[in-house]
Design a protein around this motif. Sequence first.
Motif, PDB file in Angstrom:
ATOM      1  N   THR A  59       0.586  -0.972   0.091  1.00 46.53           N
ATOM      2  CA  THR A  59      -0.031  -0.100   0.048  1.00 46.53           C
ATOM      3  C   THR A  59       0.882   1.315   0.035  1.00 46.53           C
ATOM      4  OG1 THR A  59      -1.512  -1.277   1.238  1.00 46.53           O
ATOM      5  CG2 THR A  59      -2.028   1.281   1.157  1.00 46.53           C
ATOM      6  N   LEU A  60       1.872   1.090   0.772  1.00 48.48           N
ATOM      7  CA  LEU A  60       3.084   2.287   0.623  1.00 48.48           C
ATOM      8  C   LEU A  60       3.375   2.662  -0.551  1.00 48.48           C
ATOM      9  CD1 LEU A  60       4.829   4.261   2.395  1.00 48.48           C
ATOM     10  CD2 LEU A  60       6.268   2.567   2.713  1.00 48.48           C
ATOM     11  N   LEU A  61       3.827   1.371  -1.323  1.00 45.46           N
ATOM     12  CA  LEU A  61       4.595   1.711  -2.607  1.00 45.46           C
ATOM     13  C   LEU A  61       3.473   2.257  -3.476  1.00 45.46           C
ATOM     14  CD1 LEU A  61       6.962  -1.377  -2.870  1.00 45.46           C
ATOM     15  CD2 LEU A  61       7.446   0.945  -2.677  1.00 45.46           C
ATOM     16  N   HIS A  62       2.377   1.814  -3.451  1.00 46.94           N
ATOM     17  CA  HIS A  62       1.296   2.030  -4.141  1.00 46.94           C
ATOM     18  C   HIS A  62       1.164   3.529  -4.098  1.00 46.94           C
ATOM     19  CE1 HIS A  62      -1.719   0.901  -7.287  1.00 46.94           C
ATOM     20  NE2 HIS A  62      -2.641   1.924  -6.698  1.00 46.94           N
ATOM     21  N   ALA A  63       0.781   4.089  -3.021  1.00 51.29           N
ATOM     22  CA  ALA A  63       0.758   5.498  -2.646  1.00 51.29           C
ATOM     23  C   ALA A  63       1.679   6.476  -3.233  1.00 51.29           C
ATOM     24  CB  ALA A  63       0.335   5.669  -1.166  1.00 51.29           C
ATOM     25  N   LEU A  64       2.996   5.748  -3.033  1.00 48.03           N
ATOM     26  CA  LEU A  64       4.232   6.669  -3.294  1.00 48.03           C
ATOM     27  C   LEU A  64       4.119   6.760  -5.042  1.00 48.03           C
ATOM     28  CD1 LEU A  64       6.399   7.860  -1.630  1.00 48.03           C
ATOM     29  CD2 LEU A  64       7.686   5.791  -2.329  1.00 48.03           C
ATOM     30  N   LEU A  65       4.109   5.592  -5.468  1.00 48.73           N
ATOM     31  CA  LEU A  65       4.485   5.590  -7.058  1.00 48.73           C
ATOM     32  C   LEU A  65       3.280   5.815  -7.795  1.00 48.73           C
ATOM     33  CD1 LEU A  65       6.960   2.421  -6.796  1.00 48.73           C
ATOM     34  CD2 LEU A  65       7.512   5.003  -6.768  1.00 48.73           C
ATOM     35  N   VAL A  66       1.876   5.269  -7.565  1.00 49.50           N
ATOM     36  CA  VAL A  66       0.919   5.425  -8.409  1.00 49.50           C
ATOM     37  C   VAL A  66      -0.048   6.347  -8.149  1.00 49.50           C
ATOM     38  CG1 VAL A  66      -0.836   3.891  -9.454  1.00 49.50           C
ATOM     39  CG2 VAL A  66       1.454   2.849  -8.804  1.00 49.50           C
ATOM     40  N   GLY A  67      -0.475   6.445  -6.626  1.00 51.41           N
ATOM     41  CA  GLY A  67      -1.556   7.312  -6.365  1.00 51.41           C
ATOM     42  C   GLY A  67      -2.361   6.262  -5.410  1.00 51.41           C
ATOM     43  N   LEU A  68      -3.547   7.061  -4.957  1.00 55.99           N
ATOM     44  CA  LEU A  68      -4.577   6.293  -4.168  1.00 55.99           C
ATOM     45  C   LEU A  68      -5.781   5.786  -4.959  1.00 55.99           C
ATOM     46  CD1 LEU A  68      -4.294   8.605  -1.117  1.00 55.99           C
ATOM     47  CD2 LEU A  68      -3.497   6.452  -1.286  1.00 55.99           C
ATOM     48  N   PRO A  69      -6.229   4.720  -4.823  1.00 51.39           N
ATOM     49  CA  PRO A  69      -7.428   4.348  -5.645  1.00 51.39           C
ATOM     50  C   PRO A  69      -8.527   5.446  -5.427  1.00 51.39           C
ATOM     51  CG  PRO A  69      -7.032   2.701  -3.504  1.00 51.39           C
ATOM     52  CD  PRO A  69      -6.130   4.114  -3.526  1.00 51.39           C
ATOM     53  N   ALA A  70      -9.327   5.666  -6.530  1.00 51.67           N
ATOM     54  CA  ALA A  70     -10.090   6.901  -6.796  1.00 51.67           C
ATOM     55  C   ALA A  70     -11.551   6.772  -5.959  1.00 51.67           C
ATOM     56  CB  ALA A  70     -10.591   6.917  -8.220  1.00 51.67           C
ATOM     57  N   ASP A  71     -11.999   5.603  -5.633  1.00 48.48           N
ATOM     58  CA  ASP A  71     -13.327   5.477  -4.884  1.00 48.48           C
ATOM     59  C   ASP A  71     -13.102   4.130  -4.246  1.00 48.48           C
ATOM     60  OD1 ASP A  71     -13.691   3.609  -6.742  1.00 48.48           O
ATOM     61  OD2 ASP A  71     -14.864   5.004  -7.997  1.00 48.48           O
ATOM     62  N   MET A  72     -14.410   3.930  -3.469  1.00 48.97           N
ATOM     63  CA  MET A  72     -14.452   2.849  -2.635  1.00 48.97           C
ATOM     64  C   MET A  72     -14.242   1.514  -3.514  1.00 48.97           C
ATOM     65  SD  MET A  72     -16.773   2.059   0.450  1.00 48.97           S
ATOM     66  CE  MET A  72     -17.551   3.726   0.301  1.00 48.97           C
ATOM     67  N   GLU A  73     -14.775   1.382  -4.595  1.00 52.00           N
ATOM     68  CA  GLU A  73     -14.948   0.216  -5.335  1.00 52.00           C
ATOM     69  C   GLU A  73     -13.708  -0.080  -5.908  1.00 52.00           C
ATOM     70  OE1 GLU A  73     -17.213  -2.019  -5.866  1.00 52.00           O
ATOM     71  OE2 GLU A  73     -18.245  -0.773  -4.399  1.00 52.00           O
ATOM     72  N   ALA A  74     -12.746   0.959  -6.474  1.00 52.33           N
ATOM     73  CA  ALA A  74     -11.438   0.950  -6.744  1.00 52.33           C
ATOM     74  C   ALA A  74     -10.611   0.406  -5.712  1.00 52.33           C
ATOM     75  CB  ALA A  74     -10.904   2.286  -7.238  1.00 52.33           C
ATOM     76  N   SER A  75     -10.837   1.071  -4.371  1.00 47.30           N
ATOM     77  CA  SER A  75     -10.338   0.751  -3.149  1.00 47.30           C
ATOM     78  C   SER A  75     -10.252  -0.874  -2.750  1.00 47.30           C
ATOM     79  CB  SER A  75     -10.604   1.402  -2.174  1.00 47.30           C
ATOM     80  OG  SER A  75      -9.678   1.655  -1.336  1.00 47.30           O
ATOM     81  N   LYS A  76     -11.609  -1.270  -2.868  1.00 43.95           N
ATOM     82  CA  LYS A  76     -11.876  -2.656  -2.744  1.00 43.95           C
ATOM     83  C   LYS A  76     -11.113  -3.634  -3.666  1.00 43.95           C
ATOM     84  CE  LYS A  76     -16.423  -2.627  -0.536  1.00 43.95           C
ATOM     85  NZ  LYS A  76     -17.668  -2.673  -0.676  1.00 43.95           N
ATOM     86  N   ALA A  77     -11.186  -3.254  -4.807  1.00 47.78           N
ATOM     87  CA  ALA A  77     -10.363  -4.023  -5.834  1.00 47.78           C
ATOM     88  C   ALA A  77      -8.912  -3.927  -5.566  1.00 47.78           C
ATOM     89  CB  ALA A  77     -10.624  -3.496  -7.203  1.00 47.78           C
ATOM     90  N   PHE A  78      -8.502  -2.854  -5.281  1.00 47.33           N
ATOM     91  CA  PHE A  78      -7.142  -2.648  -4.749  1.00 47.33           C
ATOM     92  C   PHE A  78      -6.640  -3.835  -3.639  1.00 47.33           C
ATOM     93  CE2 PHE A  78      -3.641  -0.792  -2.093  1.00 47.33           C
ATOM     94  CZ  PHE A  78      -2.573  -0.921  -2.946  1.00 47.33           C
ATOM     95  N   PHE A  79      -7.689  -3.740  -2.738  1.00 48.85           N
ATOM     96  CA  PHE A  79      -7.255  -4.493  -1.430  1.00 48.85           C
ATOM     97  C   PHE A  79      -7.367  -6.106  -1.944  1.00 48.85           C
ATOM     98  CE2 PHE A  79      -8.683  -7.174   2.316  1.00 48.85           C
ATOM     99  CZ  PHE A  79      -7.664  -6.902   2.962  1.00 48.85           C
TER     100      PHE A  79
END
Length: 460
Positions: free
Chosen positions: A128-148
């Motif tokens: 999660t750290l690397l993703h936030a650093l290099l890519v950014g954060l999931p745009a909404d809750m659906e994206a966040s669930k898919a990310f998890f």
Amino acid sequence: MPSPISEQPAGPGQNQGHPTESWSSSLGFVLAAAGSAVGLGNLWGFAYRASQGGGLAFVVLYVAIVLLVCLPVLIAEMVLGRSTGHAPLLAPITAGGRRWAPLGWLFMAAAVGILSYYAVLMGWTGRTLLHALLVGLPADMEASKAFFASISSGGSALLGHVLSMALTGIVVAAGVRAGIERLSRWGIPLLFVLLLVLLIWAAGLPGAMEGYHTFLLKWDASKLHDATTIRNAFTQAFFSIGAGIGAILAYAAYLDRRSAIPTEAAAVVTMDTAVGLMAGCVTFPLVASFALGDVVSSSTVGTLFIALPTGMASLGGAGRVVAVAFFGLAYIAAITSSVSLLEVPVASLIDRLGWRRPRAVWLGVAVITVLGLPAALDTGVLERMDAVFGGVLLIVGGLLLALLLGWGSPGRLRQDLQASGTPPALVGSLLWLLRWVSPCAISIGLVISLVDLARSWAGG
Ligand code: TRP
């Protein structure tokens, strides 16, 4: 024996009772022990368990158990380590004789079991750290669930697990002072500063009050005797302090005879509880402000990894900075904890077989990495391992420690603490707590936890 162990006392046991390493000072020990206590348990576990309901009753039970049960057990564990000078596998035998040998094995099993899924959680954190650093954060809750879902399964979870075990191995292989102590010396103060900044920031969010209320302040007296709340409070208290499976015992074996154990233990417990409560006060305002309650109740294991990035994402660029700070901090906290878990089997191999540290470390890392594979591939397995190793076995370990130092060899506690300057009245109260309060409270908690666990497994 020929060369590989020639720099160490040869053969089993010749270095017994006299570890060759030590902390640089009492502060070094306190920071390392605080590093062990403060970890994902405070950030992930507290949010995970508090979000299962219970509200203020959970918090009150948790704090009461920490003070009345875990603190005395932590002191007992430190005394057992320092007074015997042995690693967790052998210390119970030295103190109580052969019939206490199973306790040493319980310490080993629990530490290995906990670390094998703890490293998986570390992997999610790092990812999660690397993703936030290099890519950014999931745009909404659906994206966040898919990310998890993507970080908690398959190759990504495996890679995170393996890398986290390797990093833990590197620190422990560097040794007590150069590895473990050095990491905690800068990690712990940094963590406090970052958490304080986040706490102030979260207090300004629109849903802050609602967040505190829903998860931490809602009072419902019936929750005080709700089995799940009691199990969560016991598990969270023992897991967060990290008492009961010999990790602090291993650290205390490297401790100076004169340092004041009760003061050191109290400092560790205070820091740990403060961090747990502070982390709750960061997580829940976010959850409330961004209406993430559904996510929390549908995936409590994922609370930290779904709710936080989603909440932070709605703050744009600033949210990304906050996410990097938070998950960076969580990863540091996790390593200073995982090293204490690895130290249990490592110190035991060094103590029992006379092995050199690197050899013990890399064997431990290999075994634990393999044992963690099922948890890396399936969050359901991870949850169950947490309930068994990080819940039941840990609490049993705490119970047996209280019995060993309270009844099995009480002279040891009195002698060790008085020789290092603890007032006799304090020693007396500690012994009283260890003999009467801790065993009764832990036994009751254990029975309730087992019944509740069996019920939840049968129902789920
Ligand atoms: N206390 C750590 C946390 O909160 C985890 C941990 C480290 C632990 N050492 C332990 C848990 C020993 C149980 C026993 O994340």
